[in-house]
Design an enzyme around this catalytic site. Structure first.
Site, PDB file in Angstrom:
ATOM      1  N   GLN A  76       0.847  -1.213   0.000  1.00 13.65           N
ATOM      2  CA  GLN A  76       0.000   0.000   0.000  1.00 13.65           C
ATOM      3  C   GLN A  76       0.873   1.251   0.000  1.00 13.65           C
ATOM      4  O   GLN A  76       0.528   2.265   0.613  1.00 13.65           O
ATOM      5  CB  GLN A  76      -0.929  -0.004   1.227  1.00 13.65           C
ATOM      6  CG  GLN A  76      -2.173  -0.866   1.064  1.00 13.65           C
ATOM      7  CD  GLN A  76      -3.172  -0.280   0.068  1.00 13.65           C
ATOM      8  OE1 GLN A  76      -3.181   0.912  -0.234  1.00 13.65           O
ATOM      9  NE2 GLN A  76      -4.035  -1.129  -0.464  1.00 13.65           N
ATOM     10  N   SER A  77       2.003   1.198  -0.678  1.00  5.74           N
ATOM     11  CA  SER A  77       2.984   2.284  -0.624  1.00  5.74           C
ATOM     12  C   SER A  77       2.472   3.611  -1.186  1.00  5.74           C
ATOM     13  O   SER A  77       2.057   3.706  -2.348  1.00  5.74           O
ATOM     14  CB  SER A  77       4.226   1.847  -1.410  1.00  5.74           C
ATOM     15  OG  SER A  77       5.091   2.933  -1.614  1.00  5.74           O
TER      16      SER A  77
END
Ligand SMILES: *Cc1c(COP(=O)(O)O)cnc(C)c1O
Length: 333
Positions: A76-77
């Site tokens: 989920q960068s």
């Protein structure tokens, strides 16, 4: 500091606001006045701190005639999202290598940043196991793309090298200018400390403008000793790049690791409380992985009288709210 020596794009559109947080300060009831620097409002799809770093990293890529960006991050960068966003804006291809730090956490159909990777037209996503050598994985991708006739440029995780951290030295200088203009005394700054470019850049920049405001980092993954060493090394390298006189003292690097919980990206009760408290008192959205845990640290330090009564404390809000939508169950429990 002279930032004109380096390739730089123009992504910022001016300073991000510094706001006071009277309702949150009152709710905590410890006699500390909280302020926030709104880097969550930086330009770039979804906002957040990586825009400052990418202003320098993508400029370096363009100066080197690259046409393709490769970077890495967690599933989920925010960094991967903003790299994809600025690449799209610059007409560059973007390829991502995602590290599945929590086993089974990558889902192609996931919401949050993951959905935005797709929307921003990332050209490929490679998912590798937690603990993989990300530099090697990105190198392999670069070889493959070079063989296909592309000119790839690798941006390290979080854009946390001296090039990217320079963006946070800019933030330190911007902050001091604002505080001087506002006649506002800030006694302490609290920042999230992840891949370390934000924390290290702020420390290097604060030294560069002789601001003398102590900066504390709240860790999101590592232990205190390990993180402080990483921040210190990057702060020293960044200060050298910027020719900051006097350098960086090791004692200036302070990290707190008691708000990480079970591990990177794994929710904690204090993070959930912090996200709800910021939303409900100040209508400010944090994120579950970085700013939420950092705010949990800020709140705990305030409640435990870490800062003397009457202090003015500024929280650097690094953004990340698009990740909230991948964690809805955590907040509804
Ligand atoms: C990357 C990130 C951080 C941490 O910044 P580093 O420079 O990696 O330490 C904090 N908050 C958000 C929202 C981020 O995406």
């Amino acid at each position: 500091m002279n930032f004109t020596k380096f390739p730089r794009r123009n992504y910022l559109q001016g300073s991000t606001p510094i706001e006071s947080l009277p309702s949150l300060s009152k709710a905590l009831g410890a006699g500390v006045n909280l302020f926030v620097k709104r880097d969550d409002l930086l330009p770039g799809a979804g906002g957040g701190n990586k825009t400052r770093k990418l202003e320098f990293c993508i400029a370096d890529a363009l100066a080197k005639k690259a046409n393709t960006i490769i970077t890495c991050g967690a599933v989920q960068s925010n960094h991967a999202r903003l790299t994809a966003a600025w690449s799209a804006k610059e007409g560059l291809d973007c390829h991502l290598i995602l590290e599945e730090r929590v086993k089974g956490s990558y889902k192609q159909e996931a919401s949050g940043n993951n959905f935005l990777f797709e929307l921003l037209d990332v050209k490929s996503i490679g998912v590798v196991a937690g603990g993989s050598d990300m530099t090697a994985e990105m190198g392999k991708k670069a070889d493959e793309l070079s063989a296909a006739g592309k000119k790839p440029y690798i941006i390290p995780g979080g854009a946390s090298n001296p090039i990217g951290a320079t963006g946070y030295a800019v933030c330190a200088e911007e902050t001091m200018t604002q505080l001087n203009d506002m006649r506002l005394v800030i006694n302490h700054i609290v920042v999230p400390s992840g891949s370390a470019g934000t924390h290290a850049g702020m420390v290097a920049g604060m030294a560069g403008v002789n601001g003398n405001i102590p900066i504390s980092g709240i860790n999101v993954s590592r232990t205190k000793d390990v993180q402080e060493e990483i921040v210190y090394e990057l702060a020293v390298e960044t200060a050298e790049r910027l020719e900051v006189r006097g350098g960086i003292n090791r004692e200036e690097i302070v990290c707190f690791d008691q708000y990480v919980g079970p591990g990177y990206s794994l929710p904690t009760d204090s993070m959930v409380e912090a996200v709800k408290l910021f939303a409900r008192t100040e209508a400010i959205l944090l994120d579950p992985v970085y700013s939420g845990k950092a705010a949990a640290g800020l709140i705990d330090l305030v409640r435990n009288n870490h800062f003397p009564k009457g202090s003015n404390v500024m929280f650097l809000h690094t953004g990340g709210s698009p990740a909230l939508y991948a964690y809805m169950d955590t907040f509804r429990q």
